[in-house]
Design an enzyme around this catalytic site. Structure first.
Site, PDB file in Angstrom:
ATOM      1  N   LYS A 111       0.830  -1.206   0.000  1.00  0.00           N
ATOM      2  CA  LYS A 111       0.000   0.000   0.000  1.00  0.00           C
ATOM      3  C   LYS A 111       0.866   1.258   0.000  1.00  0.00           C
ATOM      4  O   LYS A 111       0.675   2.162  -0.808  1.00  0.00           O
ATOM      5  CB  LYS A 111      -0.944  -0.017   1.209  1.00  0.00           C
ATOM      6  CG  LYS A 111      -1.898   1.144   1.266  1.00  0.00           C
ATOM      7  CD  LYS A 111      -1.421   2.217   2.202  1.00  0.00           C
ATOM      8  CE  LYS A 111      -2.426   3.357   2.279  1.00  0.00           C
ATOM      9  NZ  LYS A 111      -1.983   4.395   3.230  1.00  0.00           N
ATOM     10  N   ASP A 138      -6.201   0.915   0.362  1.00  0.00           N
ATOM     11  CA  ASP A 138      -6.391   0.941   1.804  1.00  0.00           C
ATOM     12  C   ASP A 138      -7.865   0.653   2.077  1.00  0.00           C
ATOM     13  O   ASP A 138      -8.608   0.302   1.172  1.00  0.00           O
ATOM     14  CB  ASP A 138      -5.947   2.285   2.398  1.00  0.00           C
ATOM     15  CG  ASP A 138      -6.744   3.459   1.849  1.00  0.00           C
ATOM     16  OD1 ASP A 138      -7.716   3.244   1.090  1.00  0.00           O
ATOM     17  OD2 ASP A 138      -6.403   4.594   2.180  1.00  0.00           O
TER      18      ASP A 138
END
Length: 215
Positions: free
Chosen positions: A121, A139
């Site tokens: 991420k 996310d």
DNA sequence: AACTCGGGGCA
DNA sequence: TGCCCAGAGTT
């Protein structure tokens, strides 16, 4: 409604509905963004924003941070750090940047993910925000919004969500879509009590349909 | 792929 | 008080 139609409507919304808000774009250098994003994991933005000004004053660059002691770094981020781990990540990342990347933040995902404290991420955030690359950092905001408005259909993992989003969104729109999904998830399409009245995508939204049925 | 980690936010 | 959170790291 087909998946392509859902994406078409979402794209229209992406073009028009970026809210005025604080974003990751307010960073002074790739290194400082990297630090902020590393600290953001498992922690609210508010608390990160409390500690980063003094931290960056002390260590504005990877080079400056790489020569610091673990305890010194820790002293700056105590209030956003779990016992022992984030100071280590920051120091380790700063050292690796200096030793292997000439003090610069690398621009490919494999190099980024080798940095301590940087997973998929965070790496994708750097690619998207710093270099405007076609990277989708998944996310919980991106995941939740995509599920609700039907851009993904029951994706089980962030990686599956990432692939599915990138398959349907034109490459040049991915950075903007990424930015939009995060802001929309944070300020409108919230996990709890989303502001459906301020959302232009209720017509394609499963969550909204469900809530409507409940009355 | 599933599990661990652990303070904060919230019911 | 207890449940969930959000990511990285580990197995």
């Amino acid at each position: 409604m087909t998946i392509k139609e859902r994406y078409r409507r979402a794209m229209e919304w992406f073009q028009t509905a970026i809210p005025e808000a604080e974003t990751e774009l307010h960073y002074k250098s790739p290194f400082q963004l990297l630090v902020a994003v590393i600290l953001s994991a498992q922690c609210t933005d508010k608390r990160v924003n409390m500690v980063t000004p003094p931290l960056f004053e002390a260590y504005p660059t990877a080079e400056a941070m790489s020569t610091a002691s673990l305890d010194d770094i820790y002293s700056y981020i105590k209030s956003v750090s779990y016992p022992n781990n984030k100071a280590k990540s920051l120091l380790g990342a700063a050292k690796m940047l200096v030793e292997e990347y000439n003090g610069e933040v690398p621009s490919d995902i494999d190099s980024l993910m080798r940095l301590p404290g940087v997973g998929r991420k965070t790496a994708n955030v750097m690619l998207s925000v710093v270099w405007n690359k076609a990277a989708m950092a998944v996310d919980t905001h991106v995941f939740r919004v995509s599920e609700r408005i039907g851009l993904t259909t029951g994706s089980k993992t962030p990686l599956q969500t990432e692939k599915e989003l990138c398959r349907y969104i034109p490459e040049e729109l991915i950075p903007r879509a990424h930015h939009w999904l995060i802001l929309h998830g944070r300020y409108v399409c919230k996990a709890r009590r989303p502001d459906c009245l301020n959302c232009g995508l209720t017509q394609v939204c499963r969550y909204y349909m469900q809530e409507s049925k409940k009355g």
